[in-house]
Design an enzyme around this catalytic site. Structure first.
Site, mmCIF file in Angstrom:
data_model
loop_
_atom_site.group_PDB
_atom_site.id
_atom_site.type_symbol
_atom_site.label_atom_id
_atom_site.label_comp_id
_atom_site.label_asym_id
_atom_site.label_seq_id
_atom_site.Cartn_x
_atom_site.Cartn_y
_atom_site.Cartn_z
ATOM 1 N N LYS A 78 -5.771 -10.570 -5.272
ATOM 2 C CA LYS A 78 -6.904 -10.974 -4.435
ATOM 3 C C LYS A 78 -8.132 -10.110 -4.731
ATOM 4 O O LYS A 78 -7.994 -8.974 -5.178
ATOM 5 C CB LYS A 78 -6.539 -10.905 -2.952
ATOM 6 C CG LYS A 78 -6.351 -9.518 -2.412
ATOM 7 C CD LYS A 78 -6.277 -9.509 -0.890
ATOM 8 C CE LYS A 78 -6.150 -8.084 -0.387
ATOM 9 N NZ LYS A 78 -6.179 -7.908 1.036
ATOM 10 N N LYS A 104 -11.852 -4.777 -1.941
ATOM 11 C CA LYS A 104 -12.751 -3.621 -1.991
ATOM 12 C C LYS A 104 -12.081 -2.426 -2.631
ATOM 13 O O LYS A 104 -12.707 -1.594 -3.255
ATOM 14 C CB LYS A 104 -13.114 -3.190 -0.565
ATOM 15 C CG LYS A 104 -14.022 -4.124 0.156
ATOM 16 C CD LYS A 104 -14.204 -3.700 1.609
ATOM 17 C CE LYS A 104 -13.146 -4.288 2.494
ATOM 18 N NZ LYS A 104 -13.510 -4.363 3.905
ATOM 19 N N LYS A 120 0.807 -1.223 0.000
ATOM 20 C CA LYS A 120 0.000 0.000 0.000
ATOM 21 C C LYS A 120 0.837 1.270 0.000
ATOM 22 O O LYS A 120 0.332 2.350 -0.325
ATOM 23 C CB LYS A 120 -0.956 0.002 1.198
ATOM 24 C CG LYS A 120 -2.084 -0.998 1.049
ATOM 25 C CD LYS A 120 -3.228 -0.717 1.992
ATOM 26 C CE LYS A 120 -4.383 -1.645 1.706
ATOM 27 N NZ LYS A 120 -5.442 -1.590 2.695
HETATM 28 P P1 TYM Z 1 -10.285 -6.549 5.731
HETATM 29 O O1 TYM Z 1 -11.321 -5.577 6.157
HETATM 30 O O2 TYM Z 1 -9.410 -6.174 4.600
HETATM 31 O O3 TYM Z 1 -10.949 -7.928 5.368
HETATM 32 C C1 TYM Z 1 -11.857 -8.551 6.262
HETATM 33 C C2 TYM Z 1 -11.675 -10.053 6.243
HETATM 34 O O4 TYM Z 1 -11.880 -10.567 4.932
HETATM 35 C C3 TYM Z 1 -10.753 -11.335 4.531
HETATM 36 N N1 TYM Z 1 -10.556 -11.145 3.101
HETATM 37 C C4 TYM Z 1 -10.377 -12.149 2.227
HETATM 38 N N2 TYM Z 1 -10.352 -13.486 2.398
HETATM 39 C C5 TYM Z 1 -10.170 -14.246 1.304
HETATM 40 N N3 TYM Z 1 -10.024 -13.714 0.053
HETATM 41 C C6 TYM Z 1 -10.056 -12.384 -0.158
HETATM 42 N N4 TYM Z 1 -9.936 -11.891 -1.382
HETATM 43 C C7 TYM Z 1 -10.228 -11.528 0.965
HETATM 44 N N5 TYM Z 1 -10.303 -10.183 1.113
HETATM 45 C C8 TYM Z 1 -10.504 -9.968 2.428
HETATM 46 C C9 TYM Z 1 -9.588 -10.760 5.323
HETATM 47 O O5 TYM Z 1 -8.528 -11.677 5.429
HETATM 48 C C10 TYM Z 1 -10.251 -10.474 6.648
HETATM 49 O O6 TYM Z 1 -10.318 -11.645 7.435
HETATM 50 N N6 TYM Z 1 -6.860 -5.826 9.293
HETATM 51 C C11 TYM Z 1 -8.077 -6.513 8.958
HETATM 52 C C12 TYM Z 1 -9.206 -6.195 9.900
HETATM 53 C C13 TYM Z 1 -8.897 -6.361 11.347
HETATM 54 C C14 TYM Z 1 -8.922 -7.577 12.072
HETATM 55 C C15 TYM Z 1 -8.602 -7.235 13.419
HETATM 56 C C16 TYM Z 1 -9.155 -8.896 11.707
HETATM 57 C C17 TYM Z 1 -8.601 -5.365 12.222
HETATM 58 N N7 TYM Z 1 -8.430 -5.883 13.481
HETATM 59 C C18 TYM Z 1 -8.526 -8.208 14.402
HETATM 60 C C19 TYM Z 1 -9.075 -9.880 12.709
HETATM 61 C C20 TYM Z 1 -8.761 -9.525 14.039
HETATM 62 C C21 TYM Z 1 -8.501 -6.131 7.557
HETATM 63 O O7 TYM Z 1 -8.118 -5.114 7.055
HETATM 64 O O8 TYM Z 1 -9.394 -6.974 6.993
#
Ligand code: TYM
Length: 327
Positions: A193, A196, A111
């Site tokens: 991947k 969003k 990023k």
């Molecule tokens: P985020 O918001 O980008 O994504 C949320 C969840 O969706 C999963 N994910 C995917 N899994 C499979 N294939 C994909 N293409 C894909 N895109 C997204 C992500 O792995 C995630 O599980 N940092 C984290 C949010 C967070 C968090 C936490 C998660 C903040 N604090 C504590 C667990 C525990 C994030 O940006 O996810």
């Protein structure tokens, strides 16, 4: 005692990657563990461009949690910024994390590429806030997609580092990652991947896409050369589409491969689009009902925040006491 914690950033529409990589596991796990906590991680959403729709997105993500099957009799949902313990523990953990390890985080590197001097310090520090989210609740299991594995590993490292120095406090969490859908790929580029933040809407299927949009996106999805509908290393696009098919229909890959043997990509894509529509329709209906009553949703989120407060406060108090902060 098994406690699950996970979260999603309220940045734009949720998509099938979020569902198959994360939410699907949450729904399964909430029935198996002692307690589950699902957070709308809004503080994470301000590390890059500020979204004027942030307030709406927060409620929307919470509504999707419920529409997808988070069960309030087993799980709590709340908004990260309503619990000040997250930012406070993040500061303390900052003093245990190193610049070197944060600089090695793949997501940060991607990023910030080409603009390292101008991205926010928040983007750099983001995995420490995530570690605070997880460690505050003495979490045992963190169900996430594969892209978050490195961040959960950092949370583990920080927990172990702190525990070694101060004789305990944190539970060391485990990432829980489904192998089959560890990384749902972009429809328009299976080397990336599903995300969003993608430039093109043909990258993803949003959970709120209409049937027509779903049909259009799937028909435009990139395919591999040849015509076989199989999971194979040299067929990244078909592998992805078959994984999605299996994820939304519950059917196993082998039976899908057998079913579509000798049939063309066109026919397969038509069937896949209808399967996704069938899968999303009841969730979309439920989502619309939930989002129509925002006052009720806010109450649920406020109750959730209050319910998790004692766990977060206890951990933070212990941490501060061990270090010698306060009186
Ligand atoms: P985020 O918001 O980008 O994504 C949320 C969840 O969706 C999963 N994910 C995917 N899994 C499979 N294939 C994909 N293409 C894909 N895109 C997204 C992500 O792995 C995630 O599980 N940092 C984290 C949010 C967070 C968090 C936490 C998660 C903040 N604090 C504590 C667990 C525990 C994030 O940006 O996810």
């Amino acid at each position: 005692m098994k406690r699950v914690f996970s979260g999603i950033q309220p940045t734009g529409s949720l998509h099938l990657g979020n569902y198959l990589g994360a939410i699907k596991q949450w729904i399964e796990l909430q029935n198996k563990v002692d307690e589950s906590i699902f957070c709308v991680v809004d503080l994470h959403a301000i590390t890059v461009d500020r979204d004027p729709m942030l307030a709406e997105n927060i409620l929307s993500v919470a509504a999707w949690y419920l529409a997808c099957g988070v069960d309030l009799s087993k799980s709590k949902i709340f908004i990260q910024s309503t619990r000040p313990e997250h930012a406070e523990l993040a500061w303390i953990l900052n003093c245990f994390a190193t610049v070197g390890e944060l600089g090695r985080m793949t997501q940060y590197k991607e990023k910030s590429e080409g603009k390292r001097d101008s991205v926010s310090a928040g983007l750099f520090d983001y995995p420490v806030l995530m570690a605070a989210d997880i460690l505050l609740y003495q979490t045992t299991d963190v169900p996430v997609g594969e892209d978050q594995k490195q961040h959960v590993e950092l949370a583990r490292d920080l927990a172990i580092r702190f525990n070694n120095k101060y004789q305990g406090v944190f539970t060391v969490p485990e990432p829980i990652i489904r192998e089959d859908v560890e990384r749902v790929r972009a429809l328009d580029n299976p080397s990336k991947k599903m995300a969003k933040s993608a430039g093109s809407e043909y990258n993803y299927i949003a959970l709120d896409d209409t049937p027509d949009v779903i049909r259009k996106k799937i028909s435009r999805a990139v395919t591999d050369s040849g015509s076989e509908i199989v999971i194979r290393e040299d067929k990244p696009a078909m592998t992805n589409l078959l994984n999605i098919f299996s994820g939304v229909s519950g059917r196993d890959i082998r039976s899908l491969e057998a079913d579509f043997k000798g049939r063309g990509y066109g026919e397969f894509k038509k069937a896949l689009a209808e399967e996704i529509i069938l899968f999303l329709e009841p969730k979309q209906k439920k989502y619309r009902e939930i989002i129509a009553d925002k006052a009720k949703l806010r109450t649920i989120l406020r109750d959730g925040s209050e319910a998790v407060a004692p766990i977060a406060q206890k951990t933070l108090d212990e941490v501060k006491k061990k270090i010698g902060l306060g009186i």
